[in-house]
Design a protein around this motif. Sequence first.
Motif, short mmCIF file in Angstrom:
data_model
loop_
_atom_site.label_atom_id
_atom_site.label_comp_id
_atom_site.label_asym_id
_atom_site.label_seq_id
_atom_site.Cartn_x
_atom_site.Cartn_y
_atom_site.Cartn_z
N UNK A 1 2.33 12.87 15.24
CA UNK A 1 1.83 13.54 14.03
C UNK A 1 2.69 13.09 12.86
N UNK A 2 2.05 12.74 11.73
CA UNK A 2 2.84 12.39 10.55
C UNK A 2 2.12 12.93 9.32
N UNK A 3 2.71 12.69 8.14
CA UNK A 3 2.06 13.11 6.90
C UNK A 3 0.73 12.37 6.70
N UNK B 1 10.78 11.13 15.34
CA UNK B 1 11.00 9.71 15.57
C UNK B 1 10.41 8.98 14.37
N UNK B 2 10.40 7.64 14.40
CA UNK B 2 9.79 6.87 13.31
C UNK B 2 8.71 5.96 13.87
N UNK C 1 8.33 8.68 9.04
CA UNK C 1 8.81 9.68 9.99
C UNK C 1 7.64 10.41 10.66
N UNK C 2 7.75 10.59 11.98
CA UNK C 2 6.68 11.25 12.72
C UNK C 2 7.26 12.28 13.68
N UNK C 3 6.36 13.03 14.27
CA UNK C 3 6.75 14.00 15.27
C UNK C 3 5.99 13.65 16.55
N UNK D 1 0.85 -1.19 0.00
CA UNK D 1 0.00 0.00 0.00
C UNK D 1 0.89 1.24 0.00
N UNK D 2 0.54 2.15 -0.89
CA UNK D 2 1.26 3.41 -0.98
C UNK D 2 0.44 4.47 -0.25
N UNK D 3 1.08 5.13 0.73
CA UNK D 3 0.38 6.20 1.44
C UNK D 3 1.34 7.36 1.63
N UNK D 4 0.96 8.53 1.15
CA UNK D 4 1.86 9.68 1.10
C UNK D 4 3.15 9.23 0.41
N UNK D 5 4.32 9.41 1.04
CA UNK D 5 5.56 9.02 0.37
C UNK D 5 6.05 7.66 0.83
N UNK D 6 5.23 6.95 1.60
CA UNK D 6 5.70 5.72 2.21
C UNK D 6 5.03 4.50 1.59
N UNK D 7 5.77 3.41 1.52
CA UNK D 7 5.21 2.15 1.04
C UNK D 7 5.13 1.19 2.21
#
Lengths: 350, 259
Positions: A314-316, A336-337, A296-298, A253-259
């Motif tokens: 919080x993330x994209x 963090x991740x 990546x998250x905050x 699954x592709x979501x925002x820039x992440x797979x």
Amino acid sequence: MLKINDLRVEYEKGVPTLDHYDLTVNEGELVSLLGPSGCGKTTTLRAVAGFVDTAGGQITISGRDVTKIPPNKRDIGLVFQSYALFPHLTVNQNVAFGLRMRRVTKKDQSKRVDEALRLVDLEGLGERRPAQLSGGQQQRVALARAVVIEPQLLLLDEPLSNLDAKLRVNMRTEIRRLQQRLSVTTLYVTHDQIEALAISDRVVVMNHGRIEQSGTPEEIYKQPQTPFVADFMGFENHFAGTVSAVDTDALTVQAADTTFQASQASGDLRAGDEVWVYFRSESAQLAADAVPNSVPVNVLLRTFQGNAIEYVIQSDLGEFKVRLPEDQVRFDAGPAYLSLNPDSLIVMPK
Amino acid sequence: MKISRWYTLSLGIVYFFLLGPFLIIFAASFGAESTLSFPPRGFSLDWFANVFANEQFIRSFWTSLQLGLIATILSLIFGVPVAYALTHFDFPGAGFVETLFSLPILVPGLVIGLSMLNFFVLFGKFDVLTGLMIGHTAILFPYSVRVVSVALRNLDPAVEEAAVNLGANRLRTFLLIVLPNIRAGIAAAFILGFITSFNNVPVSVFLSGPGVNTLPIAMLSYMEYYFDPTIAALSTILIIFSIVLVQAAERLLGLSQFV
Ligand SMILES: Nc1ncnc2c1ncn2[C@@H]1O[C@H](COP(=O)(O)OP(=O)(O)OP(=O)(O)O)[C@@H](O)[C@H]1O
Ligand SMILES: [Mg+2]
């Protein structure tokens, strides 16, 4: 055993409370109806018991069509949320009532009443009136009164909702033991997920008068098939994505820039489908560095919750909650991740 | 401090006006003078003897007693099914029916009495006692419906459904489950009805006739001619009679829960 076929119930003409409702309960099975307030659980039960008129469909019990049979001739045990004991009768007389209506001899009545009271641990209280019993004891009388007639089918409507938390857990185990001992086919209504999971052979999740999903407690808990069931079963986080590849038992699954990889049979899903991805706050991890299946998250907030630490991040992809065991490394506010195990992701069509 | 003084004072005023008249009647009924006066001078039980010697009073007492009992029972025989229907079935116009049944409570008694007299003159050739019975049943009926409805509404509908579910038909459910649970309400309706009928003047005044009087009417006509303490003595007897009746019912059935 119990078969509900394309049932429709309308309290107000043209406005269905239940519609296209199909449900089967097998011999000796305990099935619970689970769903939020107002979704039609009680209505379903009352239709089976014969207290609400059906606007369509069919209800059969052991092959006998009872749809048009009046409620006093259906031979069903029913336990009400309010217990509905007869206030002016003693415990013995309450339990004997159904037998009396069936013209069982006085001698057999008292034998069976004693037996039923023993079964629910109420020996010696037969001469009391309902008002002289605790809530838990009244509950047991209601149960004894329903099973003493040896019904083909037992219906229980939120039988534990008037008891305090501790008693609730004890009583639910007792109800399950009793049900298995008598191997009576049972339909059990509750809006408490944990209760439904603990007590049932099968759980039927309802929403707005329809069945969302039906399955074993484990299936319902681990593999919700609709957003509603996922929400209801405590999947606190979800984000939107697009299926980019399907394999026999894995999805990408592709979501925002992440797979993301999800280990899930594709079912009806194909590449290009818009989907929701759900995960529980307990099944996610935080990491200091990027790992596979991570984003990546905050970290915004950390709260102590006894045996767990809860993070709001919080993330994209949106805002999520993550709950980590209390003894793990703690993360401070900042980057963090979020790492998601492929096994913990539930993908469903949007 | 202040509040409790006000409280005591207002309670005192209320009691004074509520109980004062009764006390005067009570005291006056033992007076020795031949006119109703307060404070009474002397002491005598003659007026009580007078009550029992008065054939009008004795006869009208039995009439009132009979009338009260029969009219109350009739009002319940009609009222209980109506109350049951009002509380159990959601039929069109239920609200209208309920308002209709409260009319006799809202319309002044004199108007009802007069209308009934006209009605009977137009449509029926009843003897006086039958007319009274019909009239009293009609004024008691709304009370019976109301009080019994309250009792029925206090009974959890699930209790009836439980009986049906266990195999009882509608009649058996009513007799074995509903009736025993509303018996205090029925008793309350009975007492209320009986006392209402027993005290009624405005309807009885139109419907009573030659030779057949209710006790309050007999008292009124007695007072047109005499003003001696006989009436006070009779009132004292009636007050005690009512108190005993209500107390007994309350002891027996816990009536206060409904009225
Ligand atoms: N007698 C009735 N007349 C009209 N509408 C009703 C009646 N009983 C229930 N409803 C409506 O039907 C819907 C389903 O009600 P039902 O009692 O079956 O819900 P439920 O799932 O048992 O809820 P809860 O968990 O609160 O008991 C609700 O929207 C409710 O308002
Ligand atoms: Mg319900």
